[in-house]
Design an enzyme around this catalytic site. Sequence first.
Site, PDB file in Angstrom:
ATOM      1  N   CYS A   1      13.914   9.610   7.884  1.00 46.23           N
ATOM      2  CA  CYS A   1      13.207   9.134   9.237  1.00 46.23           C
ATOM      3  C   CYS A   1      14.785   9.489  10.200  1.00 46.23           C
ATOM      4  O   CYS A   1      14.571   9.483  11.183  1.00 46.23           O
ATOM      5  CB  CYS A   1      13.062   8.262   9.304  1.00 46.23           C
TER       6      CYS A   1
ATOM      7  N   GLU B   1       9.925   0.403  10.386  1.00 48.70           N
ATOM      8  CA  GLU B   1      11.080   1.533  10.761  1.00 48.70           C
ATOM      9  C   GLU B   1       9.556   2.489  11.094  1.00 48.70           C
ATOM     10  O   GLU B   1       9.587   3.187  10.217  1.00 48.70           O
ATOM     11  CB  GLU B   1      11.566   1.335   9.006  1.00 48.70           C
TER      12      GLU B   1
ATOM     13  N   GLU C   1      10.213  14.327  16.723  1.00 51.94           N
ATOM     14  CA  GLU C   1       9.947  14.346  15.016  1.00 51.94           C
ATOM     15  C   GLU C   1       9.588  16.248  14.410  1.00 51.94           C
ATOM     16  O   GLU C   1       8.919  15.503  14.448  1.00 51.94           O
ATOM     17  CB  GLU C   1      10.056  13.085  14.643  1.00 51.94           C
TER      18      GLU C   1
ATOM     19  N   LYS D   1       0.667  -1.463  -0.318  1.00 49.36           N
ATOM     20  CA  LYS D   1       0.145   0.044  -0.120  1.00 49.36           C
ATOM     21  C   LYS D   1       1.333   0.897  -0.009  1.00 49.36           C
ATOM     22  O   LYS D   1       1.388   1.176   0.581  1.00 49.36           O
ATOM     23  CB  LYS D   1      -1.189   0.040   1.273  1.00 49.36           C
TER      24      LYS D   1
ATOM     25  N   VAL E   1       1.894   5.565  13.984  1.00 50.80           N
ATOM     26  CA  VAL E   1       0.884   4.661  13.666  1.00 50.80           C
ATOM     27  C   VAL E   1       1.507   2.657  13.873  1.00 50.80           C
ATOM     28  O   VAL E   1       1.336   1.611  13.703  1.00 50.80           O
ATOM     29  CB  VAL E   1       0.704   4.418  11.922  1.00 50.80           C
TER      30      VAL E   1
HETATM   31  P1  NAI Z   1       1.440   7.631   9.043  1.00 47.47           P
HETATM   32  O1  NAI Z   1       2.008   7.406  10.118  1.00 47.47           O
HETATM   33  O2  NAI Z   1       0.020   8.041   9.259  1.00 47.47           O
HETATM   34  O3  NAI Z   1       1.500   6.976   7.916  1.00 47.47           O
HETATM   35  C1  NAI Z   1       2.627   6.404   6.707  1.00 47.47           C
HETATM   36  C2  NAI Z   1       1.874   5.087   6.790  1.00 47.47           C
HETATM   37  O4  NAI Z   1       1.074   4.545   6.932  1.00 47.47           O
HETATM   38  C3  NAI Z   1       1.346   5.972   5.146  1.00 47.47           C
HETATM   39  O5  NAI Z   1       0.548   4.818   4.023  1.00 47.47           O
HETATM   40  C4  NAI Z   1      -0.195   5.721   6.167  1.00 47.47           C
HETATM   41  O6  NAI Z   1      -1.430   5.474   4.808  1.00 47.47           O
HETATM   42  C5  NAI Z   1      -0.417   4.708   6.489  1.00 47.47           C
HETATM   43  N1  NAI Z   1      -1.353   4.184   7.562  1.00 47.47           N
HETATM   44  C6  NAI Z   1      -2.103   5.605   8.761  1.00 47.47           C
HETATM   45  N2  NAI Z   1      -2.520   5.004   9.471  1.00 47.47           N
HETATM   46  C7  NAI Z   1      -2.508   3.770   9.422  1.00 47.47           C
HETATM   47  C8  NAI Z   1      -3.241   2.334   9.850  1.00 47.47           C
HETATM   48  N3  NAI Z   1      -4.091   2.667  11.162  1.00 47.47           N
HETATM   49  N4  NAI Z   1      -2.789   1.574  10.070  1.00 47.47           N
HETATM   50  C9  NAI Z   1      -1.958   1.404   8.822  1.00 47.47           C
HETATM   51  N5  NAI Z   1      -1.648   2.045   8.534  1.00 47.47           N
HETATM   52  C10 NAI Z   1      -1.797   3.307   8.590  1.00 47.47           C
HETATM   53  O7  NAI Z   1       2.055   8.935   8.418  1.00 47.47           O
HETATM   54  P2  NAI Z   1       2.535  10.839   8.029  1.00 47.47           P
HETATM   55  O8  NAI Z   1       0.295  11.125   8.371  1.00 47.47           O
HETATM   56  O9  NAI Z   1       1.873  10.906   6.655  1.00 47.47           O
HETATM   57  O10 NAI Z   1       3.184  11.020   8.504  1.00 47.47           O
HETATM   58  C11 NAI Z   1       3.148  12.109  10.324  1.00 47.47           C
HETATM   59  C12 NAI Z   1       4.815  12.189  11.136  1.00 47.47           C
HETATM   60  O11 NAI Z   1       5.136  10.303  10.968  1.00 47.47           O
HETATM   61  C13 NAI Z   1       5.620  12.605  10.286  1.00 47.47           C
HETATM   62  O12 NAI Z   1       5.301  13.813  10.028  1.00 47.47           O
HETATM   63  C14 NAI Z   1       6.741  12.183  10.506  1.00 47.47           C
HETATM   64  O13 NAI Z   1       6.820  12.156  11.580  1.00 47.47           O
HETATM   65  C15 NAI Z   1       6.642  10.834  10.770  1.00 47.47           C
HETATM   66  N6  NAI Z   1       7.159   9.542   9.090  1.00 47.47           N
HETATM   67  C16 NAI Z   1       7.802   9.362   9.598  1.00 47.47           C
HETATM   68  C17 NAI Z   1       8.366   8.457   8.301  1.00 47.47           C
HETATM   69  C18 NAI Z   1       9.604   7.630   8.018  1.00 47.47           C
HETATM   70  O14 NAI Z   1      10.284   7.012   7.244  1.00 47.47           O
HETATM   71  N7  NAI Z   1       9.448   6.963   9.073  1.00 47.47           N
HETATM   72  C19 NAI Z   1       8.033   8.483   7.038  1.00 47.47           C
HETATM   73  C20 NAI Z   1       6.572   8.894   7.065  1.00 47.47           C
HETATM   74  C21 NAI Z   1       6.422  10.168   8.001  1.00 47.47           C
END
Ligand code: NAI
Length: 496
Positions: free
Chosen positions: A297, A263, A394, A187, A244
């Site tokens: 990240c 991760e 973060e 996804k 998440v």
């Molecule tokens: P997110 O963790 O909500 O989204 C990442 C992925 O998880 C997306 O594909 C999203 O659709 C999916 N997701 C969201 N809620 C879910 C659920 N309940 N069950 C399963 N999958 C789910 O992150 P978001 O809102 O885009 O960004 C928020 C913060 O997260 C950022 O400000 C940053 O701090 C962090 N982040 C960290 C990343 C990394 O590379 N470790 C990448 C993106 C965000």
Amino acid sequence: MSLSTTVETPNVTYEQPLGLFINNEFVKGVEGKTFETINPTNEKVICSVHEATEKDIDVAVKAARTAFEGAWHDVTPSERGRMLTKLADLFERDIETLAAIEAIDNGKAITLGKSDVTNAAGCLRYYGGWADKIVGQTIDQNNQTLSYTRHEPVGVCGQIIPWNFPILMWAWKIGPAIAAGNTVIIKTAEQTPLSGLYAAKLIVEAGFPPGVINIVSGFGRTAGAAISSHMDIDKVAFTGSTLVGRMILQAAAKSNLKKVTLELGGKSPNIVFDDADIDNAISWANFGIFYNHGQCCCAGSRLLVQEGIYDKFVARFKERAAKNQLGNPFESSTFQGPQVSQLQFDRIMEYINHGKNEGATVALGGERHGTEGYFIQPTIFTDVTSEMKIAQEEIFGPVIVVQKFKDEAEAIKIGNDSTYGLAAGVHTKNVNTAIRVSNAIKAGTVWINNYNLLSYQAPFGGFKSSGIGRELGSYALENYTQIKTVHYRLGDALFG
Ligand code: NAI
Ligand code: MG
């Protein structure tokens, strides 16, 4: 809505698939829903894509299960490897298109987009090489028994990826899963669905049987949650927020105890000692935080500078950061494009305002850049203490906090004062300091006299709340295989 559309970018005009990619075909979602994806440079809609809901995840899981038990099971490891290396070649052939998609859908500077595609291709090829080298052990117990292990695929893998490196995360996830003989449902992030769907076309061209790799666009709370709680998914791999990540681990526990790798986020310290090569350290500090618009990240978002060089270092770091080219991602000189979305822009601006109110000093930036698109000035905060929210949480944008330290012990103390443990940097000419500090920092990756240089040959992942498991390198294969022990009895029955 149709299943494909023509998309024009400043560099390339191409045909963009819009459907869910299941069983090697683009299809509409069962519920007929669609959603828009935005170009963060001008805040305009690029196109809409078909949306997966829980029912589509069921369809995709059935396709992946059928392939796993059937056609894919009969494909030899070497053939799997050839498909992955072919896919890598196709990524390189289509690098201009894939990089342009990243620039338009994510806002990523085109030069960074091309480097992501090159690294994605490298990663796929690397795992193509591994496919026929995944081997078990023979274990000698006694002359009557032949015991050996098989490293078998886990099964159907759900993979949930974020928007900051759309095509690169796609490759990091698919490479090891496929090399090890699994089938996948991936996804993509709702902010950046386009490059993953374009790459779906390349999956067909590379010769993968239907159902082996399925790609769905959709939201976390619906499609993502359906993956993490599905009873017929054997493993879930997630990259994204810690919040998440916790939900996914809980969903796995409550459903079928699927294997989980996570991760997650970071607040990584980048530590500069008095004896560092200053020019070099400034360059890496700049790249460490502002690379990928700060949406990384492992970003070196806490800069710790020793007191002897502090004033000089901060002055020169400001000069360096002020030179970063902000603007149109399609200009080859651009280093920093827009943040990915209005929501991320708002989150970052909120942190900046919080920092100002907490009493930190804005040494550089701190404002929106321009009037259109989600651009934020490279921002440096000084007079920061560890208790401040901007030093603990973060931010995931072009914002760095700078703290001063006296000696090695204090650098380690501040460096480890975080719930996260993803990465760290150490800058010094003293080899002993470098090794001592890198050993003492609780993080999955430490860069000495560099920062943010990842390699698909080396493992990557987090200590503490930054995650579970390792991606990349041979280590990633451990997440995608399960070990079976077989005891073959050569001699007579033991008990008559
Ligand atoms: P997110 O963790 O909500 O989204 C990442 C992925 O998880 C997306 O594909 C999203 O659709 C999916 N997701 C969201 N809620 C879910 C659920 N309940 N069950 C399963 N999958 C789910 O992150 P978001 O809102 O885009 O960004 C928020 C913060 O997260 C950022 O400000 C940053 O701090 C962090 N982040 C960290 C990343 C990394 O590379 N470790 C990448 C993106 C965000
Ligand atoms: Mg977008």
